[in-house]
Design a protein around this motif. Sequence first.
Motif, PDB file in Angstrom:
ATOM      1  N   SER A 168     132.674  76.267   2.448  1.00 20.64           N
ATOM      2  CA  SER A 168     133.967  75.859   1.898  1.00 20.64           C
ATOM      3  C   SER A 168     134.067  74.346   1.767  1.00 20.64           C
ATOM      4  CB  SER A 168     135.110  76.379   2.779  1.00 20.64           C
ATOM      5  OG  SER A 168     135.038  77.780   2.885  1.00 20.64           O
ATOM      6  N   TYR A 180     140.217  75.963   2.322  1.00 20.85           N
ATOM      7  CA  TYR A 180     140.387  76.064   3.756  1.00 20.85           C
ATOM      8  C   TYR A 180     139.037  76.035   4.465  1.00 20.85           C
ATOM      9  CZ  TYR A 180     141.768  77.760   8.289  1.00 20.85           C
ATOM     10  OH  TYR A 180     141.969  77.867   9.645  1.00 20.85           O
ATOM     11  N   THR A 188     136.653  81.916   5.844  1.00 17.07           N
ATOM     12  CA  THR A 188     136.874  82.398   4.480  1.00 17.07           C
ATOM     13  C   THR A 188     136.567  83.890   4.402  1.00 17.07           C
ATOM     14  OG1 THR A 188     136.010  80.286   3.731  1.00 17.07           O
ATOM     15  CG2 THR A 188     136.218  82.019   2.064  1.00 17.07           C
ATOM     16  N   ASP A 208     133.370  80.310  -3.681  1.00 18.67           N
ATOM     17  CA  ASP A 208     133.174  80.200  -2.228  1.00 18.67           C
ATOM     18  C   ASP A 208     133.294  81.612  -1.655  1.00 18.67           C
ATOM     19  OD1 ASP A 208     133.057  79.242   0.374  1.00 18.67           O
ATOM     20  OD2 ASP A 208     135.197  78.803   0.461  1.00 18.67           O
TER      21      ASP A 208
HETATM   22 MG   LIG Z   1     134.495  79.184   4.386  1.00 17.06          MG
END
Ligand SMILES: [Mg+2]
Length: 435
Positions: A168, A180, A188, A208
């Motif tokens: 991320s 985030y 994530t 992501d």
């Molecule tokens: Mg992540």
Amino acid sequence: MLAQEEVDAVFINAILSAIQQRNLERIWGKPVLDRVGLIIEIFNAHAHTKEAKLQAELAALMYKKSRLVRVRGTDGRQTFGQFGEAEVVSARGRAASKGTGFVGGAGETELQLQRRRIADRRLRLLSQIKEAQRTRLLQRAARKRQSGLEGKSLATIAVVGYTNAGKSTLTSALTRTALYCNERLFATLDPTLKNAILPSGRKVLFSDTVGFISDLPIQLVEAFQSTLEEVVEADLLLHVVDSTAPNIEEHRSTVFHVLNQIGVPEEKLKNMIEVWNKIDYEEEEEEDMHYLDDGKGEEEEEEEEEEEEAELSEDSIAEETLEASSEATVDEDQIQNQEDDSDEWLLSEDENVSDSELWKVPEEAKEDAAQKSGPDVRVSALTGVGLKELMYLIDEKLSGEDEKRKSGTIVERNDFQSRKWRPSFKDGEEFAAGQ
Ligand SMILES: [Mg+2]
Ligand SMILES: Nc1nc2c(ncn2[C@@H]2O[C@H](COP(=O)(O)OP(=O)(O)OP(=O)(O)O)[C@@H](O)[C@H]2O)c(=O)[nH]1
């Protein structure tokens, strides 16, 4: 050392069978969580969007199903478990009834009922997840139709890697957006798409994704199927490796293993860019090393670790716990040997394996590691070192892909069904049940 009263729960960094877990809980009088159980707890805690919640629930459900065991209570009667686990019902009651032609009994009914409820819920969740997947498919198709520069299609680059590798952070840095990022594992859970412009001026999308972890059972991968679809369908993969991780090779091979499992074509694996991240940290780490030294020699530490591992090996747990609470528990083999035909219809073929098997990643699969032994590029997602080089490399790889496509070496794969790995359910059945 903590007194027993001070301990609320015990975590064991291994995959326990349902019987082992239950026996340990009996002996210690505390809830026992194993590796898969903990991962599921984390999934649940971090799931915020609707799709992530569905996926986390499905993962929890599959885990729960593998924990369905039948145990005879200390008083010789069928039991639902000392700790209120309604799913724990008697196996011996069933054994006693064998040969008499009597297949009923409170315990069995309860077990069947539990299995049926789980099977129903699973079907419902799968069909809801499938719905989300369909939406995703439509969006992807629409994106593909959108043209980038010079009529080139809008390429998607999936950022994959072990959990906490910095996926991320890197995606945020490359796309100059704020995603985030957190030190927590599985920060994530949903794929997030962000656009960026490559040095050539080409517009691309970065995706992501959820992190991978070793010993992540295929059943959990099933739960994240629609999320992982983004990875299978991406034009290019970026494999982010935390270069500071002590067991870097294990992380790398885990990632390759999962990518294989979800059906990423060989060609894409070969073309994947390996990005070693956190190079800023490496430098700091050397300076910090002596502060962290606790005065023990390395050998001493290794020995201690080995001892701990030996203590926690599944066999020793099974032996000890079965001995210590023989009356209240049953032998796992015994249960498996008694595996009845009556429940089989509730389970699909691959589910008729012992629960300890169910949650294991096959050994040979772990060796199925990366052929390449070094990074393509070293970066620091935090400080920005190496990011420019990475962007150029992405540009280069994508234009290489374009060339291959033009010359006909690559055939577009829009066909989901041609994927190597597919979940254990049959599509038609799921939909029939879900509608
Ligand atoms: Mg992540
Ligand atoms: N020192 C250093 N730390 C980094 C770097 N990149 C990421 N981190 C840190 O590593 C931790 C994990 O970063 P994330 O970007 O959330 O990792 P992730 O791979 O997305 O993790 P999951 O989503 O949980 O799988 C965070 O605390 C980041 O600040 C880097 O280049 N250098």
